[in-house]
Design a protein around this motif. Structure first.
Motif, mmCIF file in Angstrom:
data_model
loop_
_atom_site.group_PDB
_atom_site.id
_atom_site.type_symbol
_atom_site.label_atom_id
_atom_site.label_comp_id
_atom_site.label_asym_id
_atom_site.label_seq_id
_atom_site.Cartn_x
_atom_site.Cartn_y
_atom_site.Cartn_z
ATOM 1 N N THR A 9 -16.428 11.150 19.598
ATOM 2 C CA THR A 9 -16.688 11.464 20.999
ATOM 3 C C THR A 9 -15.741 10.685 21.905
ATOM 4 O OG1 THR A 9 -19.029 11.718 20.419
ATOM 5 C CG2 THR A 9 -18.485 11.557 22.759
ATOM 6 N N TYR A 42 -9.077 14.959 24.112
ATOM 7 C CA TYR A 42 -9.714 15.561 22.943
ATOM 8 C C TYR A 42 -9.295 17.025 22.804
ATOM 9 C CZ TYR A 42 -13.479 16.845 19.668
ATOM 10 O OH TYR A 42 -14.207 17.298 18.577
ATOM 11 N N SER A 52 -15.147 21.961 16.051
ATOM 12 C CA SER A 52 -15.087 20.582 15.588
ATOM 13 C C SER A 52 -16.479 19.975 15.579
ATOM 14 C CB SER A 52 -14.157 19.748 16.467
ATOM 15 O OG SER A 52 -14.587 19.760 17.809
ATOM 16 N N VAL A 54 -18.389 16.437 16.182
ATOM 17 C CA VAL A 54 -18.081 15.253 16.980
ATOM 18 C C VAL A 54 -19.268 14.300 16.958
ATOM 19 C CG1 VAL A 54 -18.824 16.429 19.105
ATOM 20 C CG2 VAL A 54 -17.280 14.465 19.263
ATOM 21 N N ALA A 83 -20.669 17.811 23.617
ATOM 22 C CA ALA A 83 -20.828 19.030 22.818
ATOM 23 C C ALA A 83 -21.319 20.180 23.686
ATOM 24 C CB ALA A 83 -21.779 18.784 21.655
ATOM 25 N N ARG A 90 -17.791 22.971 19.821
ATOM 26 C CA ARG A 90 -18.156 21.600 19.452
ATOM 27 C C ARG A 90 -19.587 21.549 18.923
ATOM 28 N NH1 ARG A 90 -16.445 19.416 25.369
ATOM 29 N NH2 ARG A 90 -14.197 19.904 25.265
#
Length: 318
Positions: A9, A42, A52, A54, A83, A90
């Motif tokens: 994160t 990011y 992804s 995270v 997210a 995410r």
């Protein structure tokens, strides 16, 4: 679809002020890593990934000597908010210290209220016995609710992080006790990649990610070649370890893994196995569904972290 299963994160929502910029020179051998980063950083460094995973890690204090900002009160909130800002790309994982009072209650709150869908643990950094009763209670909870757990595995330059808590063979015992628990062993347990290969080929729901490997070309080729010889590359997942590396950098390194043995009679890692790792459906392997756009819950969707303020720690060591 390209899934990056191992990212941290961001520490800041907005651009990092120069006074809060931090770097650490022991995460990888070839260069220092900037450990403070923004949401925009990011997105830029994860551009090659369609989805992804995270996470932060539940640490009471910053990792010694790294200068990484840590706010223990926002370990899971900052991940959930990040997210929720892009739920189609995410997936957030929670983190708790299994030995802390109320850890199961906190994990349940993260699952139900924050919508976090897996667990990240670093027993060596959090300094808990991964085979102890408190840890096993958390594994039992995760197995019951179908949440995968990604464990830090392998070495660390942090002096007070016990290596025995991150040795890959502990995962064999956990998988034996919790056979339906889906596990990701980070970094192929470097430098004990051989032990990791033995574990992942044995247990149907145990995988390893390839993050933090490409910067050491010989051991990277060796472990990938061993995984191929032992028929275990189908249990390897793509991971970048952002901010330690980018998704695109990791993909390029995988495709270049055989460069070190060019001009020799040493065997190659088959290209088709490399491409399979890059394009593997890690979400299906871990029992996760790709969220649809706009799926974020009300509990997460309206929240935002302090603008420009430090978030939580990136903890992995190389």
């Amino acid at each position: 679809m390209i899934v990056d299963v191992h990212t941290h994160t961001p520490t800041h929502r907005d651009a990092v002020p120069p006074s809060e910029r931090r770097a650490y020179d022991r995460w990888r051998p070839d260069r220092a890593v900037v450990t403070t980063n923004s949401w925009a950083d990011y997105d830029e460094q994860l551009a090659a990934a369609d989805v992804s995973i995270v996470f932060n890690i539940a640490l009471p204090d910053p990792l010694g000597g790294t200068g990484i900002p840590t706010d223990p009160a926002r370990i899971n909130e900052s991940t959930a908010e990040f997210a929720a800002a892009d739920p189609a790309r995410r997936i957030g994982f929670l983190s708790v210290d299994p030995t802390a009072p109320g850890s199961i209650e906190e994990a349940e709150r993260c699952r139900v209220e924050l919508g976090l869908r897996g667990v990240k643990l670093g027993p060596n950094y959090q300094r808990f016995d991964p085979l102890g009763p408190a840890a096993c209670e958390l594994y039992r909870w995760a197995e019951r609710h179908g949440l995968p757990i990604l464990f830090h595995q392998g070495t660390s330059p942090i002096r007070d992080a016990p290596l025995r808590y991150a040795h890959p063979l502990t995962m064999d015992e956990i998988a034996l006790a919790f056979p339906q628990l889906r596990i990701v062993m980070a970094h192929m347990g470097h430098p004990w990649q051989r032990d990791t290969i033995a574990v992942i080929r044995k247990h149907p729901h145990v995988y390893a990610d390839v993050s933090a490997l490409p910067y050491r070309a010989w051991s990277f080729w060796e472990c990938m070649r061993l995984a191929s010889e032992w028929g275990a590359t189908h249990k390897l997942l793509l991971g970048s370890d952002f901010p330690i590396a980018t998704t695109a950098e990791t993909i390029a390194a995988l495709r270049d893994v055989n460069a070190i043995v060019e001009g020799t009679a040493l065997p190659r890692v088959p290209e088709e196995e490399i491409e399979a790792i890059i394009h593997r459906d890690a979400l299906a392997a871990l029992g996760l569904e790709r969220p649809a756009p706009g799926e974020a819950s009300d509990a997460r969707g309206d929240a935002s972290p302090p603008a420009g303020g430090p978030g939580d720690a990136t903890e992995e060591t190389r």
